[in-house]
Design an enzyme around this catalytic site. Structure first.
Site, PDB file in Angstrom:
ATOM      1  N   ASP A 183     -48.698 -43.901 -40.455  1.00  0.00           N
ATOM      2  CA  ASP A 183     -48.920 -45.369 -40.110  1.00  0.00           C
ATOM      3  C   ASP A 183     -50.143 -45.955 -40.707  1.00  0.00           C
ATOM      4  O   ASP A 183     -50.310 -46.858 -41.594  1.00  0.00           O
ATOM      5  CB  ASP A 183     -50.114 -45.218 -38.648  1.00  0.00           C
ATOM      6  N   LYS A 192     -48.769 -41.572 -25.213  1.00  0.00           N
ATOM      7  CA  LYS A 192     -49.295 -42.895 -25.297  1.00  0.00           C
ATOM      8  C   LYS A 192     -50.643 -43.347 -24.518  1.00  0.00           C
ATOM      9  O   LYS A 192     -51.646 -43.830 -24.276  1.00  0.00           O
ATOM     10  CB  LYS A 192     -48.963 -43.845 -25.962  1.00  0.00           C
ATOM     11  N   SER A 203     -52.053 -41.284 -30.250  1.00  0.00           N
ATOM     12  CA  SER A 203     -52.347 -43.438 -30.947  1.00  0.00           C
ATOM     13  C   SER A 203     -51.302 -43.186 -32.351  1.00  0.00           C
ATOM     14  O   SER A 203     -51.735 -44.682 -32.513  1.00  0.00           O
ATOM     15  CB  SER A 203     -53.891 -43.278 -31.506  1.00  0.00           C
ATOM     16  N   CYS A 204     -50.377 -43.031 -32.535  1.00  0.00           N
ATOM     17  CA  CYS A 204     -49.097 -43.232 -33.606  1.00  0.00           C
ATOM     18  C   CYS A 204     -48.786 -45.137 -32.666  1.00  0.00           C
ATOM     19  O   CYS A 204     -48.646 -44.515 -31.862  1.00  0.00           O
ATOM     20  CB  CYS A 204     -48.301 -42.054 -33.895  1.00  0.00           C
ATOM     21  N   LYS A 205     -49.447 -45.459 -34.094  1.00  0.00           N
ATOM     22  CA  LYS A 205     -48.845 -47.148 -33.821  1.00  0.00           C
ATOM     23  C   LYS A 205     -47.545 -47.817 -32.959  1.00  0.00           C
ATOM     24  O   LYS A 205     -47.397 -48.946 -32.602  1.00  0.00           O
ATOM     25  CB  LYS A 205     -49.438 -48.111 -34.881  1.00  0.00           C
TER      26      LYS A 205
END
Ligand code: GRE
Length: 332
Positions: free
Chosen positions: A211, A243, A248-250
């Protein structure tokens, strides 16, 4: 197929006779043959390349290499020695060989500077690093490259527009003692290599490295170190459970594979598995490789040259075209 490109191809330093024999003792049935082959860059290797239709090889320093050296100064000195040695050795064969930089991974700034030196001075194609860096006073610590302190390094990889090959290494210290010592036949290709690299790569995903560096290109070998087989399950758990719980990875794991990750056929010469990987990962993200001299040119190339795929053009993509694009290779 002529003109194949091979990417996970090892050399050693001839002065390290004992180290080479120690490693060969665990991973080669014929240690003498292995020692001769790994030290030979421009004779036997070129004969094999010619015989088996490999046009171009990107060489890398053998595992565990600099990642086994916990003294930072010693590690950096060896990395520089290896890089200068291989640059000099392949200088007379620019149409057949390129190299990946060998890096000490104790200090992100130092690693970035050495990569930059190798790419700008020698035209190296990127870096190949052996999973975690041994560290600490007794070598029992492990440095992972998935934390924010490594952003300066990843920014340099992106700025230089090169790829980074995350290669396996052997488990050491407490990890070896607790997990592997009583299961030592599983060390290496049967299990530990894939576990190490998949943990590290998925750590990069979940800790947000991609990210923060959306253009970063990472290569992993052995048809994806077991991850492709688990892609559905990883995706399901990231998206539907982790999630909502705070991961929190996009993007999704499939998007990272489509945008940031490449897999090679090194040491994994199975057509059903390749077909499966094409279905899950896509032929645009798969690269031919051998894993010489841990595997033979004959096993890799006879297999690949006999492969027929549903989309005929995928054979050339995987065998050479994808690598030519990723590594910006000229004619060879
Ligand atoms: C490697 O790629 O470095 C390797 C080894 C030992 C066994 C198999 C293998 O170092 O692929």
């Amino acid at each position: 197929m002529l003109g194949k490109v091979a990417l996970e191809e090892a050399f050693a330093l001839p002065r390290f006779k004992e180290r080479t024999r120690w490693w060969a003792g665990m991973f080669a049935v014929d240690a003498d043959k292995h020692a001769n082959e790994i030290n030979d860059i421009t004779e036997t290797r070129i004969k094999y390349m010619d015989k088996h239709g490999v046009g171009y090889t990107i060489l890398s320093y053998t595992a565990p290499g600099v990642q086994d050296i916990w003294d930072p100064k010693e590690a950096q000195a060896l990395a520089v020695e290896v890089n200068d040695y291989i640059a000099e050795t392949i200088k007379s064969h620019p149409d057949r060989f390129g190299a990946f930089a060998t890096l000490s991974m104790h200090d992100p700034n130092e690693a970035a500077a050495e990569l930059k030196r190798c790419v700008t001075k020698y035209g190296f194609k990127g870096a190949l690093v052996n999973d975690t860096q041994r560290a600490g006073a007794d070598g029992d610590d492990m440095v992972f490259y998935d934390g924010p302190e490594w952003d300066v390094f990843w920014a340099t990889v992106v700025e230089l527009d090169v790829a980074f090959y995350l290669h396996p290494r052997n488990p050491t210290g407490t990890i070896h003692e607790k997990l592997w010592a009583k299961r030592s036949w599983l060390i290496g290709p049967p299990l530990s290599f894939a576990q190490g690299v998949s943990l590290h790569l998925l750590g990069m995903v979940t800790n947000g490295v991609f990210d923060r560096h959306p253009k970063l290109q990472i290569v992993i070998g052995h048809l994806g170190e077991h991850i492709p087989f688990d892609l559905w399950r990883i995706n399901h758990w990231f998206e539907d459970v982790k999630k909502p719980l705070g991961l929190s990875c996009k993007k999704t794991i499939r998007e990272y594979f489509a945008q940031n990750i490449w897999i090679t056929t090194s040491g994994h010469f199975s057509t059903p598995t390749l077909e499966y990987c094409i279905t899950e990962i896509g032929a645009d993200r798969i690269l031919f490789s051998i894993d010489y001299p841990f595997e033979s040119f004959g096993d890799a190339c006879n297999w690949y040259d006999g492969v027929t795929l549903k989309n005929k053009e995928d054979v050339a993509k995987i065998g050479k075209e994808n690598a030519k694009k990723l590594f910006k290779l000229g004619a060879f």
